[in-house]
Design an enzyme around this catalytic site. Structure first.
Site, PDB file in Angstrom:
ATOM      1  N   GLU A  43      -1.287 -72.273 -66.993  1.00 23.19           N
ATOM      2  CA  GLU A  43      -2.189 -71.583 -67.915  1.00 23.19           C
ATOM      3  C   GLU A  43      -3.284 -72.514 -68.436  1.00 23.19           C
ATOM      4  O   GLU A  43      -3.010 -73.653 -68.819  1.00 23.19           O
ATOM      5  CB  GLU A  43      -1.386 -71.023 -69.098  1.00 23.19           C
ATOM      6  CG  GLU A  43      -2.231 -70.216 -70.071  1.00 23.19           C
ATOM      7  CD  GLU A  43      -1.445 -69.743 -71.287  1.00 23.19           C
ATOM      8  OE1 GLU A  43      -1.912 -68.815 -71.973  1.00 23.19           O
ATOM      9  OE2 GLU A  43      -0.358 -70.308 -71.565  1.00 23.19           O
ATOM     10  N   LYS A 116      -4.647 -61.460 -70.350  1.00 21.27           N
ATOM     11  CA  LYS A 116      -3.397 -61.596 -71.099  1.00 21.27           C
ATOM     12  C   LYS A 116      -3.280 -60.512 -72.169  1.00 21.27           C
ATOM     13  O   LYS A 116      -4.183 -60.330 -72.993  1.00 21.27           O
ATOM     14  CB  LYS A 116      -3.347 -62.994 -71.735  1.00 21.27           C
ATOM     15  CG  LYS A 116      -2.025 -63.356 -72.403  1.00 21.27           C
ATOM     16  CD  LYS A 116      -2.079 -64.815 -72.836  1.00 21.27           C
ATOM     17  CE  LYS A 116      -0.781 -65.280 -73.463  1.00 21.27           C
ATOM     18  NZ  LYS A 116      -0.832 -66.721 -73.802  1.00 21.27           N
ATOM     19  N   CYS A 153       1.865 -66.400 -69.612  1.00 19.92           N
ATOM     20  CA  CYS A 153       2.637 -67.051 -70.671  1.00 19.92           C
ATOM     21  C   CYS A 153       3.384 -66.088 -71.599  1.00 19.92           C
ATOM     22  O   CYS A 153       4.429 -65.576 -71.228  1.00 19.92           O
ATOM     23  CB  CYS A 153       1.743 -68.003 -71.457  1.00 19.92           C
ATOM     24  SG  CYS A 153       2.662 -69.271 -72.390  1.00 19.92           S
TER      25      CYS A 153
END
Length: 294
Positions: A43, A116, A153
């Protein structure tokens, strides 16, 4: 067997964008020369993990998509004939920024992107200051090596995202990651957190009958504000098979460049043995769309 050779780069980061990108390029070349077909990066790999502090100056790290980084990694992908999963700080419009994974096809084009969806806001992880939650949904990205269910993540803790990717036809779940230890936690608590991180994602593999790839950064990064003791990223990048079996797990403190072979036909057999998708009671799941059940 339809074999997919997945390369993972677990690296530490420096304050120099040029150094980081040069090291990533070198790692990608080495993995491709060793036979990798798909290469997954960690990431926000171009910089230090800047979300340890809330600073408007850090927005200067953002870039458009397409932009400099997609051009850079696109050229590498084209030269080597590999698919690359990147993770970038996207400047979508003035005042609108995302934490975005971009998949580069082996011809250098952008195969697709994922913004995300789940944005944390914890000490040393002040991502809500920088990132607008994603609006592209949970849609797999079609590539020459398969349909990639890419998330980022904090998304990896949520079973709903993994399930929606699976239902949309993802053949593999992929999570670029930046996560580490809080220094004031006991060593026992630190290890519980790291093991929980691995376990929950292996659970996604089991529940959906899909392989999982999680690539985390490694090394220590100080807190520029001095308010915390910084983050010791715990590495431990791994690849799990569709029954949650660990095919490989990296070190907690060393850089690694590894290729793991995945049998992409195994998921179909596992789903025949364990028909979780068949037996879902979707007629009773409506309350999942509620924040809380009274």
């Amino acid at each position: 067997m339809r074999e997919l050779k997945v390369g993972i780069l677990q690296q530490h980061n420096t304050a120099s964008r040029n150094v980081n990108m040069t090291r990533l390029a070198e790692g990608i070349v080495q993995l491709a020369q060793r036979g990798a077909q798909l290469i997954v990066l960690q990431e926000l790999h171009n910089s230090l993990y800047f979300c340890q502090v809330e600073s408007v100056d850090n927005f200067e790290l953002a870039e458009p998509i397409p932009g400099p980084s997609t051009n850079f990694f696109g050229e590498i992908a084209k030269q080597l004939g590999v698919v690359i999963v990147t993770s970038l700080f996207e400047r979508r419009a003035p005042g609108l920024y995302h934490n975005t994974a971009v998949v580069i096809e082996k011809d250098g084009s952008i195969a697709g992107k994922y913004r995300k969806m789940h944005i944390p806001d914890d000490p040393a992880y002040y991502e809500k200051f920088y990132f607008t939650p994603g609006d592209l949904g949970f849609q797999p990205i079609q590539t020459s090596v398969g349909r990639l269910g890419v998330q980022v993540c904090w998304d990896q803790w949520y079973p709903e995202g993994a399930r929606l990717m699976a239902l949309a036809g993802a053949e593999i779940l992929i999570y670029p990651t930046a996560i580490g230890y809080e220094s004031t936690d006991t060593q026992e608590e630190q290890q519980r957190q790291r093991m929980a991180w691995t376990t929950v994602q292996r659970g996604h593999a089991v529940a959906n009958g899909l392989p999982v790839v999680a690539v985390n950064r490694v090394g220590y990064e100080p807190d520029p504000s001095g308010q915390t003791n910084g983050i010791q990223f715990w590495g431990s990048s791994f690849v799990a098979g569709p029954q949650g079996e660990l095919l490989y797990q990296a070190s907690t403190n060393e850089e690694e460049s590894v290729i793991i072979s995945i049998d992409m036909e195994r998921s179909e057999n596992v789903r025949r043995w364990w028909p979780f998708l068949r037996d879902r009671r979707i007629d009773e799941f409506g309350d999942l769309t509620k924040r809380f059940r009274d």
